[in-house]
Write a protein that holds these residues in place. Structure first.
Motif, PDB file in Angstrom:
ATOM      1  N   SER A 469       0.780  -1.177  -0.089  1.00  0.00           N
ATOM      2  CA  SER A 469       0.019  -0.006  -0.085  1.00  0.00           C
ATOM      3  C   SER A 469       0.650   1.066  -0.084  1.00  0.00           C
ATOM      4  CB  SER A 469      -0.735  -0.015   1.161  1.00  0.00           C
ATOM      5  OG  SER A 469      -0.247   0.035   2.398  1.00  0.00           O
ATOM      6  N   PHE A 470       2.124   1.118   0.824  1.00  0.00           N
ATOM      7  CA  PHE A 470       2.820   2.189   0.722  1.00  0.00           C
ATOM      8  C   PHE A 470       3.679   2.685  -0.477  1.00  0.00           C
ATOM      9  CE2 PHE A 470       1.838   2.592   5.494  1.00  0.00           C
ATOM     10  CZ  PHE A 470       1.886   4.060   5.721  1.00  0.00           C
ATOM     11  N   ALA A 471       3.865   1.497  -1.186  1.00  0.00           N
ATOM     12  CA  ALA A 471       4.434   1.520  -2.478  1.00  0.00           C
ATOM     13  C   ALA A 471       3.683   2.296  -3.632  1.00  0.00           C
ATOM     14  CB  ALA A 471       4.815   0.140  -2.980  1.00  0.00           C
ATOM     15  N   LEU A 472       2.537   2.325  -3.575  1.00  0.00           N
ATOM     16  CA  LEU A 472       1.612   3.162  -4.242  1.00  0.00           C
ATOM     17  C   LEU A 472       1.510   4.755  -4.117  1.00  0.00           C
ATOM     18  CD1 LEU A 472      -1.882   1.009  -4.005  1.00  0.00           C
ATOM     19  CD2 LEU A 472       0.020   1.033  -5.701  1.00  0.00           C
ATOM     20  N   THR A 473       2.355   5.170  -3.043  1.00  0.00           N
ATOM     21  CA  THR A 473       2.508   6.508  -2.848  1.00  0.00           C
ATOM     22  C   THR A 473       3.599   7.192  -3.373  1.00  0.00           C
ATOM     23  OG1 THR A 473       3.682   5.908  -0.706  1.00  0.00           O
ATOM     24  CG2 THR A 473       1.291   6.246  -0.444  1.00  0.00           C
ATOM     25  N   ALA A 474       4.445   6.249  -3.797  1.00  0.00           N
ATOM     26  CA  ALA A 474       5.663   6.681  -4.593  1.00  0.00           C
ATOM     27  C   ALA A 474       5.438   7.163  -5.791  1.00  0.00           C
ATOM     28  CB  ALA A 474       6.811   5.449  -4.908  1.00  0.00           C
ATOM     29  N   THR A 475       5.962   8.502  -6.108  1.00  0.00           N
ATOM     30  CA  THR A 475       5.484   9.035  -7.505  1.00  0.00           C
ATOM     31  C   THR A 475       6.763   8.820  -8.624  1.00  0.00           C
ATOM     32  OG1 THR A 475       6.804  10.889  -6.683  1.00  0.00           O
ATOM     33  CG2 THR A 475       4.585  10.963  -6.363  1.00  0.00           C
ATOM     34  N   GLY A 476       6.346   8.331  -9.720  1.00  0.00           N
ATOM     35  CA  GLY A 476       7.272   8.063 -10.758  1.00  0.00           C
ATOM     36  C   GLY A 476       6.965   8.862 -12.007  1.00  0.00           C
ATOM     37  N   ASP A 477       7.923   8.525 -12.781  1.00  0.00           N
ATOM     38  CA  ASP A 477       7.420   9.067 -14.203  1.00  0.00           C
ATOM     39  C   ASP A 477       6.694   8.069 -15.240  1.00  0.00           C
ATOM     40  OD1 ASP A 477       7.655  10.604 -16.643  1.00  0.00           O
ATOM     41  OD2 ASP A 477       9.864  10.061 -17.179  1.00  0.00           O
ATOM     42  N   PRO A 478       5.540   8.608 -15.695  1.00  0.00           N
ATOM     43  CA  PRO A 478       4.437   8.058 -16.154  1.00  0.00           C
ATOM     44  C   PRO A 478       4.886   7.607 -17.537  1.00  0.00           C
ATOM     45  CG  PRO A 478       3.477  10.091 -15.434  1.00  0.00           C
ATOM     46  CD  PRO A 478       4.997  10.175 -15.203  1.00  0.00           C
ATOM     47  N   GLN A 479       5.978   8.300 -18.235  1.00  0.00           N
ATOM     48  CA  GLN A 479       6.565   7.693 -19.397  1.00  0.00           C
ATOM     49  C   GLN A 479       7.817   6.565 -18.969  1.00  0.00           C
ATOM     50  OE1 GLN A 479       5.281   8.743 -22.078  1.00  0.00           O
ATOM     51  NE2 GLN A 479       3.911  10.099 -21.129  1.00  0.00           N
ATOM     52  N   ALA A 480       8.157   6.563 -17.852  1.00  0.00           N
ATOM     53  CA  ALA A 480       9.285   5.487 -17.507  1.00  0.00           C
ATOM     54  C   ALA A 480       8.806   5.022 -16.245  1.00  0.00           C
ATOM     55  CB  ALA A 480      10.595   6.156 -17.398  1.00  0.00           C
ATOM     56  N   PRO A 481       7.585   4.035 -16.083  1.00  0.00           N
ATOM     57  CA  PRO A 481       7.277   3.681 -14.874  1.00  0.00           C
ATOM     58  C   PRO A 481       8.151   2.657 -14.211  1.00  0.00           C
ATOM     59  CG  PRO A 481       6.279   2.563 -16.914  1.00  0.00           C
ATOM     60  CD  PRO A 481       7.013   3.587 -17.606  1.00  0.00           C
ATOM     61  N   LEU A 482       9.157   2.027 -15.054  1.00  0.00           N
ATOM     62  CA  LEU A 482      10.004   1.190 -14.333  1.00  0.00           C
ATOM     63  C   LEU A 482      11.106   1.994 -13.854  1.00  0.00           C
ATOM     64  CD1 LEU A 482      10.461  -1.942 -17.022  1.00  0.00           C
ATOM     65  CD2 LEU A 482       9.238  -1.845 -14.856  1.00  0.00           C
ATOM     66  N   ALA A 483      11.275   3.086 -13.874  1.00  0.00           N
ATOM     67  CA  ALA A 483      12.397   3.751 -13.293  1.00  0.00           C
ATOM     68  C   ALA A 483      12.309   4.026 -11.764  1.00  0.00           C
ATOM     69  CB  ALA A 483      12.272   5.309 -13.729  1.00  0.00           C
ATOM     70  N   THR A 484      11.402   3.803 -10.970  1.00  0.00           N
ATOM     71  CA  THR A 484      11.326   3.873  -9.808  1.00  0.00           C
ATOM     72  C   THR A 484      11.047   2.145  -9.348  1.00  0.00           C
ATOM     73  OG1 THR A 484       9.984   5.668  -9.655  1.00  0.00           O
ATOM     74  CG2 THR A 484       9.892   4.677  -7.801  1.00  0.00           C
TER      75      THR A 484
END
Length: 911
Positions: A469-484
């Motif tokens: 659930s807390f992993a969902l709070t991490a913000t990432g780049d929508p164009q590069a979802p694997l970067a986080t």
């Protein structure tokens, strides 16, 4: 009554040898039919030990032979075994070696950690060889940098095992571990210095091959000759008493799990110390192999009933998968991945809480987990995660701590004088505290339904919900979802480990919890791969929304059912519905700003409370966070009432506890030679009346009496006719109930006014069961009152789970013996007119009429009574025997459907 009790006590003492012999025969026969349920330490010097030792040493010899050939031919332009083929062969040998190590008996042997350590090393080694053979490691130093961390850890592990084997008087195992350590050490030197040739490495592996083959041959000869011949150094029979005296110190799989932590930490230690030049794809096999094996160690720890260490190994396996993912990411992206700081901070809190509770049982292990708290904080403070020097320094601390604590556990595994780990000091400190009282004793891992081979895994499952659930709070780049680095926390923690917890919950009989855990695991895996792995892409489709709606419908059923479970579970399932709703809104592009963050945080906080509650309830007695009563109360099973005890029938201590409950006026469900029954002690009239009320016993289905020997009726023998007494003696023990005339002999059983609930005013059904557990229980309690363990009019119960489902809130305990050996009830014979030469049948059960008539004929011949046509069998002995076997094997099972038969208690309806 005092004279009767003294007579029964004298009889119990006289029948001790007889019951022990009968129990031994039953256990022997059960072992032949269904497999032995003996303790892991049983069978020293027997076939199982020889077989598993042979498998282990043959696998070691085979793998060492392959490596010896590889290094002997490596200077050639074309090696005899290509790298890819050698890697695949090592990968095939690894599970075989792990199986032999896990199944090997006794568990206190150092062969267990040796097999597991070597199996994990060969798995990683084989994967690296496959990568090298397929050209994935093109640079000249890639293979060296990839192999060195695993080789260094294996050398250290083997040296520790060799030292402890010498100290524990296992010279052959010490010699074998030393030879392996020399081979791996020479290979480390070969990679560090080009002046050393591969022949030294090959000689070391060849020595291991010869030693392993010699020992395997010796154990095979010992097994084939049944112990009459053994090669020198391979005869373990003389060490039987010593092996049995050195019991395993708790969980025997802790040391291999700690060594796996050292293996993964060595990858980053070598980079920090400059042994390797970089972190890259070649190190991923070590991390992911260590994580995969540690998941297996987690399951084995649950089987060893070690909840806290199993949870710890589940936590550390997540770190290994996350590290492997971070090293794998630069292979398709030039930049290094970013780490989700909130997840790592929450993970450090989970580690800290687990370390606190673990220190109450083992302070050394609790302090060890604090190293991982520092490790998670170091990762959270470094944007580049595992690639930074700070986390690598913490990994060095993990390596040193893992090796040190593993040495303590390995030493305590075999040594008589243990290294103190602080358990005694903590117990002495908490002895006077009523608030902090450790949960100990036989009920520590009492199952929810029946008995299970696993401890409860809910602590790990709730923690995985927090991480996901807390992993969902991490913000990432929508164009590069694997970067986080979110995939390991969502897919591994929220999915794979949750599936493990759901499987364990199902094995323990927690149907609703297991269904919810598995459903949520599937949701996390699918959504994690679709959203955070980029499989969904930038487009939002109708199919994704439709799938999420289907999940929400399934979860609606879970929410409804959780109303009858507990308040905490209701909020746990309800808040997950909020998370699934955020997934749905995101799929249809209607997600309000901040809604997904609020939903995931709410679910994470509820999961964290459940994690604390489960952790406290499994560790402490005085301090427990409440899970709450059911939101909706129902009068029936599971309506918030205290659940009855479930005790395994294979343990003598369980039978003793059931006997104590019956003597104190309780009622219990027990297995028999036919189906499960509900029993009460005759000496407790209140319990007899309670059993009658709980069954809503019909008047035409009275309860019956069971005894363990006719000597329990010896004081009233003069009240029985000689023919009836001899017939009872000849017919029992067996699944034959005899309905005999009621008389003054009933008063000798101590039922007083409750005797009216047993039998009819004219007759009483009585028998001696052909079941060692049941007769031993009657020896401890005295005669018992018996009725079928199901509501009147329903089918017989053939499993302890059915007893709980039908009468769980009306019995005090259930003796769990698994499925019934037979699905047919006993045969009920009318003996009220046996002195006239006539008998009848109220019910034809597992024993056919022909066998009963045969017994009667033999007894009549003894008394020189001419049998009448109604009792004399008309067919020969061979035909009667054939018919009896046919019915016993299931051919005559249609007798249950004959007119007038009753599957419930001894109903007086003549057939």
């Amino acid at each position: 009554m005092q004279g009767e009790e003294q007579e029964q006590k004298r009889f119990v003492g006289k029948r001790g040898g007889e019951q022990a012999g009968r129990l031994a025969l039953v256990i022997k026969s059960m072992g032949g039919r269904r497999g032995s349920s003996a303790a892991p330490g049983a069978g020293m010097g027997g076939g199982d030990e020889s077989l598993h030792s042979c498998i282990a040493h043959l696998a070691m010899a085979a793998g060492s032979l392959l490596l010896a050939v590889h290094f002997y031919s490596s200077p050639r332009a074309a090696p005899l075994i290509p790298s890819t083929a050698l890697g695949v062969l090592l990968l095939l040998l690894s599970p075989l070696l792990a199986y032999a190590g896990i199944r090997r008996s006794p568990r206190s042997s150092l062969l267990v950690p040796l097999c597991l350590a070597l199996s994990s090393f060969w798995s990683g080694y084989g994967l690296i060889l496959v990568l090298a053979g397929q050209g994935a490691l093109p640079a000249p130093g890639d293979a060296r940098d990839a192999l060195l961390p695993g080789l260094a850890t294996l050398t250290l592990t083997l040296l520790l095992l060799a030292l402890l084997a010498f100290l524990s008087a296992q010279p052959f195992l010490a010699l074998l571990a030393t030879a392996m350590a020399l081979a791996s050490g020479h290979e480390v030197a070969l990679h560090c210095s080009s002046s050393l040739g591969p022949s030294a490495v090959a000689c070391g592996h060849l020595l291991v091959c010869l030693l392993g083959g010699y020992f395997a041959l010796g154990r095979m000869l010992y097994f084939l000759t049944k112990g009459r011949f053994a090669l020198p150094g391979t005869d373990l029979a003389e060490k039987k008493a010593q092996e049995q005296g050195w019991a395993s110190a708790g969980n025997p799989f802790v040391a291999p799990g700690l060594l796996l932590n050292a293996l993964s930490a060595s990858v980053f230690c070598c980079r920090l110390l400059g042994v390797t030049h970089k972190l890259f794809l070649g190190h991923v096999p070590w991390l992911w192999v260590a994580g995969t094996f540690q998941l297996g160690i987690c399951v084995l720890s649950y089987r060893a009933m070690d909840v806290l260490m199993a949870t710890a190994f589940g936590f550390t396996s997540i770190l290994k998968f996350a590290g492997g993912y971070s090293l794998l990411y630069p292979t398709w992206q030039p930049e290094q991945p970013a780490f989700p700081t909130p997840v790592l901070l929450v993970f450090s809190v989970l580690f800290a809480v687990l370390a606190l509770f673990l220190s109450l049982r083992s302070p050394v292990d609790g302090l060890y987990l604090l190293v991982f708290v520092a490790y998670c904080i170091a990762l959270a403070c470094s944007p580049t995660g595992f690639f930074a020097a700070g986390p690598q320094g913490a990994a060095l601390a993990v390596f040193v701590a893992s090796a040190s604590v593993a040495l303590i556990h390995l030493y305590n595994l075999r040594a008589k004088a243990k290294i103190p780990t602080g358990q005694g000091a903590v117990r002495a400190l908490l002895a006077g505290s009523s608030l902090l009282k450790l949960r100990e004793g036989p009920d520590l891992h009492s199952p929810y339904l029946g008995y299970s081979k696993y401890a409860d895994a809910e602590i790990l499952t709730y923690a995985c919900s927090v991480l996901a659930s807390f992993a969902l709070t991490a913000t990432g780049d929508p164009q590069a979802p694997l970067a986080t680095v979110v995939i390991p926390w969502v897919v591994v923690a929220g999915g794979i480990l949750k599936l493990l917890g759901g499987s364990v919950a199902f094995a323990r009989g927690k149907t609703l919890e297991s269904s919810a855990f598995i459903l949520y695991a599937v949701m996390w895996i699918i959504w994690g791969l679709a959203r955070f792995a980029g499989l969904q892409g930038a487009a939002r489709t109708f199919h994704a929304a439709l799938g999420i709606v289907a999940f929400m419908l399934f979860n609606s059923f879970v929410v409804f059912c959780s109303l009858f479970l507990s308040t905490a579970w209701f909020f746990y399932s309800l808040t997950f519905m909020l998370v699934a709703g955020s997934f749905l809104l995101d799929a249809i592009r209607a997600l309000p700003a901040g809604y997904d963050l609020a939903a995931s945080l709410t679910f994470g906080l509820v999961s964290f409370y459940c994690f604390l509650a489960a952790l406290a309830s499994s560790t402490l007695e005085g301090l427990c966070l409440p899970m709450g009563k059911p939101v909706v109360q129902l009068g029936g099973v599971g309506a918030g009432a205290s659940k009855c005890l479930h005790l395994p029938a294979r343990k003598a201590s369980s039978v003793k506890r059931i006997a104590d409950i019956l003597r104190n006026g309780g009622t219990c469900g027990i297995p028999t030679d036919t189906v499960y029954v509900l029993v009460a002690a005759c000496s407790r009239p209140d319990a007899v009346e309670k059993a009658h009320r709980s069954k809503r016993q019909a008047q035409d289905r009275p309860m019956s009496l069971w005894i363990s020997s006719l000597k329990q009726l010896e004081p009233a023998k003069h009240l029985f006719t000689p023919l009836l007494w001899d017939f009872m003696e000849a017919a029992w023990p067996s699944p034959i109930s005899l309905v005999i005339p009621r008389g003054e002999w009933v008063d000798f059983l101590g039922m007083k006014d409750s005797a009216k609930y047993v039998g009819t005013p004219q007759s009483v059904a009585i028998r001696i069961p052909d079941c060692s557990v049941t007769t031993h229980l009657i020896d401890l309690v005295g005669p018992i009152v018996v009725t079928s363990a199901n509501p009147t009019g329903e089918a017989d119960t053939t499993h302890h789970n059915q007893v709980y489902a039908k009468l769980g809130d009306k019995v005090d305990a259930v003796l769990c013996g698994g499925p019934s050996p037979e699905n047919i009830a006993s045969t009920v014979v009318d003996c009220t007119k046996i002195d006239t030469g006539n008998i009848g049948f109220f019910r034809v059960g597992i024993i056919p009429k022909s066998q009963v008539l045969q017994i009667l004929e033999q007894v009549q011949k003894k008394h020189l009574v001419v049998p009448t046509s109604a009792t004399c069998p008309t067919k020969g002995w061979e035909e009667l025997q054939t018919r009896g076997h046919a019915v016993h094997n299931g051919v005559g099972r249609a007798a249950r459907g004959e007119p007038g038969l009753d599957p419930d208690s001894e109903r007086h309806t003549r057939v």
